[in-house]
Design a protein around this motif. Sequence first.
Motif, PDB file in Angstrom:
ATOM      1  N   THR A  74     -12.614   2.962   0.086  1.00 43.15           N
ATOM      2  CA  THR A  74     -12.111   4.329   0.142  1.00 43.15           C
ATOM      3  C   THR A  74     -12.651   5.058   1.363  1.00 43.15           C
ATOM      4  O   THR A  74     -13.786   4.826   1.791  1.00 43.15           O
ATOM      5  N   CYS A  75     -11.823   5.954   1.894  1.00 40.22           N
ATOM      6  CA  CYS A  75     -12.244   6.800   3.015  1.00 40.22           C
ATOM      7  C   CYS A  75     -11.788   8.227   2.756  1.00 40.22           C
ATOM      8  O   CYS A  75     -10.630   8.456   2.384  1.00 40.22           O
ATOM      9  N   ILE A  92      -4.439   5.403  -7.676  1.00 43.38           N
ATOM     10  CA  ILE A  92      -5.228   4.469  -6.874  1.00 43.38           C
ATOM     11  C   ILE A  92      -5.431   3.145  -7.613  1.00 43.38           C
ATOM     12  O   ILE A  92      -5.387   2.063  -7.006  1.00 43.38           O
ATOM     13  N   LEU A  93      -5.654   3.214  -8.911  1.00 42.26           N
ATOM     14  CA  LEU A  93      -5.793   1.978  -9.685  1.00 42.26           C
ATOM     15  C   LEU A  93      -4.501   1.163  -9.640  1.00 42.26           C
ATOM     16  O   LEU A  93      -4.530  -0.070  -9.567  1.00 42.26           O
ATOM     17  N   ASN A  94      -3.361   1.844  -9.644  1.00 45.30           N
ATOM     18  CA  ASN A  94      -2.089   1.121  -9.515  1.00 45.30           C
ATOM     19  C   ASN A  94      -1.946   0.517  -8.122  1.00 45.30           C
ATOM     20  O   ASN A  94      -1.418  -0.593  -7.979  1.00 45.30           O
ATOM     21  N   LEU A  95      -2.410   1.228  -7.093  1.00 46.31           N
ATOM     22  CA  LEU A  95      -2.378   0.677  -5.733  1.00 46.31           C
ATOM     23  C   LEU A  95      -3.197  -0.602  -5.653  1.00 46.31           C
ATOM     24  O   LEU A  95      -2.805  -1.574  -4.996  1.00 46.31           O
ATOM     25  N   SER A  96      -4.324  -0.617  -6.333  1.00 47.60           N
ATOM     26  CA  SER A  96      -5.152  -1.817  -6.357  1.00 47.60           C
ATOM     27  C   SER A  96      -4.402  -2.983  -7.004  1.00 47.60           C
ATOM     28  O   SER A  96      -4.440  -4.119  -6.502  1.00 47.60           O
ATOM     29  N   LYS A  97      -3.686  -2.707  -8.084  1.00 44.71           N
ATOM     30  CA  LYS A  97      -2.917  -3.755  -8.758  1.00 44.71           C
ATOM     31  C   LYS A  97      -1.803  -4.288  -7.860  1.00 44.71           C
ATOM     32  O   LYS A  97      -1.455  -5.466  -7.913  1.00 44.71           O
ATOM     33  N   LEU A  98      -1.251  -3.421  -7.022  1.00 47.08           N
ATOM     34  CA  LEU A  98      -0.181  -3.832  -6.113  1.00 47.08           C
ATOM     35  C   LEU A  98      -0.695  -4.718  -4.984  1.00 47.08           C
ATOM     36  O   LEU A  98       0.093  -5.419  -4.338  1.00 47.08           O
ATOM     37  N   GLY A  99      -1.987  -4.648  -4.718  1.00 44.91           N
ATOM     38  CA  GLY A  99      -2.563  -5.470  -3.661  1.00 44.91           C
ATOM     39  C   GLY A  99      -3.163  -4.699  -2.505  1.00 44.91           C
ATOM     40  O   GLY A  99      -3.627  -5.296  -1.526  1.00 44.91           O
ATOM     41  N   PHE A 100      -3.168  -3.371  -2.578  1.00 40.37           N
ATOM     42  CA  PHE A 100      -3.788  -2.578  -1.509  1.00 40.37           C
ATOM     43  C   PHE A 100      -5.301  -2.775  -1.545  1.00 40.37           C
ATOM     44  O   PHE A 100      -5.907  -2.841  -2.609  1.00 40.37           O
ATOM     45  N   LYS A 101      -5.906  -2.848  -0.351  1.00 38.22           N
ATOM     46  CA  LYS A 101      -7.341  -3.074  -0.232  1.00 38.22           C
ATOM     47  C   LYS A 101      -8.100  -1.840   0.238  1.00 38.22           C
ATOM     48  O   LYS A 101      -9.336  -1.836   0.248  1.00 38.22           O
ATOM     49  N   TYR A 102      -7.359  -0.801   0.630  1.00 37.02           N
ATOM     50  CA  TYR A 102      -8.010   0.370   1.236  1.00 37.02           C
ATOM     51  C   TYR A 102      -7.172   1.594   0.917  1.00 37.02           C
ATOM     52  O   TYR A 102      -5.943   1.551   0.981  1.00 37.02           O
ATOM     53  N   VAL A 103      -7.833   2.682   0.551  1.00 33.82           N
ATOM     54  CA  VAL A 103      -7.108   3.923   0.319  1.00 33.82           C
ATOM     55  C   VAL A 103      -7.815   5.058   1.054  1.00 33.82           C
ATOM     56  O   VAL A 103      -9.035   5.192   0.998  1.00 33.82           O
ATOM     57  N   GLN A 104      -7.026   5.827   1.790  1.00 32.67           N
ATOM     58  CA  GLN A 104      -7.519   6.998   2.504  1.00 32.67           C
ATOM     59  C   GLN A 104      -7.144   8.249   1.736  1.00 32.67           C
ATOM     60  O   GLN A 104      -5.983   8.473   1.403  1.00 32.67           O
ATOM     61  N   LEU A 105      -8.127   9.082   1.445  1.00 32.48           N
ATOM     62  CA  LEU A 105      -7.890  10.385   0.846  1.00 32.48           C
ATOM     63  C   LEU A 105      -7.930  11.411   1.972  1.00 32.48           C
ATOM     64  O   LEU A 105      -8.986  11.674   2.552  1.00 32.48           O
ATOM     65  N   SER A 106      -6.772  11.942   2.321  1.00 34.33           N
ATOM     66  CA  SER A 106      -6.678  12.882   3.442  1.00 34.33           C
ATOM     67  C   SER A 106      -7.115  14.270   2.988  1.00 34.33           C
ATOM     68  O   SER A 106      -6.568  14.820   2.037  1.00 34.33           O
TER      69      SER A 106
END
Length: 334
Positions: free
Chosen positions: A216-217, A166-180
């Motif tokens: 996060t969701c 998730i920290l890498n996703l933030s560095k890539l520019g993602f603003k939202y992460v869903q944990l299914s």
Amino acid sequence: MDSWLEMIGCYVTGILPRPIELIDVTRAYDRGRVDERELERAFEDAALKVVNAQLSAELSYVTDGMLKWQDLLRPFTENLSGVKKGGLARWFNNNTFYRKPVIVDDLSRNRNIFEEIAYVKHLPAKLPWKAIVPAPYTFVELSENQFYKNKTESMFIYAKILREEILNLSKLGFKYVQLSDPALVYKPTAISTLKEELQAIREALKVAVGGIPIKTCLQTYFGDFSKILPDALDFPVDHLGIDLYETNVEKLKEHRFDRGVALGLVDSRNSLIEDQDELVIVAKEIIESIHCPKLDEIFVCPNCDLKFLPWDKMEEKMNVISGVAKRLSREFDE
């Protein structure tokens, strides 16, 4: 109100169906009629198509469609050290299957798993990006543990790995992460109501997402979300996702939410297109009952992955969630 996007939002909640053009090429590849370069070009074209479909529907967050994800767990099953692929198992009560992860050694992460299969270059600059990953409880519940002393230990180890992703996703520019997290509420796999178990899940989520710089969701589906209330209100996530086709809505409305919600108002397992008037009534009653603090922390979404539907039905369903979000925003702004 300057824009409805500042009010109630909307997005998809999982893997999207592959366009027919991509299906044709993958079949041709399996038969040896096209090479890997042509296959990859087909995936690129399909990713652009699913992004454009979301833009056309005016969704608030955009995904790349997860077209290379054979199932929710597979990228982690294939790329984490300490895991080997097991046999096929039924994906909850659907007529689809997933490859069971078998934990045979200490779990570790040696590469950026999501980044390697995501089509980030096709995600639009003008809208925020959303990523979807398996939550700690669902990953371990659907795995076969042959290494750790118990499920809780493996859940915390995986949560640490997930945090790195998730920290890498933030560095890539993602603003939202869903944990299914479907296993959390699906009846045969759902945890008991023991406080200790829910506390362990809360702590594992804290390890995974505590203090991270993006929204996060925890998205649940295939089961009754009201069964984990009020404990779920203490989970350290920004939003809680609810499958309204499986949840006891009257019991849900008995609780006051101090955080955002993602309302699974559209049924991804039924090709029938919902009536927007009916969905607006249902959603408005829920929103008013649970007292969400901020409208821009409320989202309208499908109850689960739209991959269960044909492409044209997916597009119609996306237009429904967008339409309902816009109408709700106008009503609450009056």
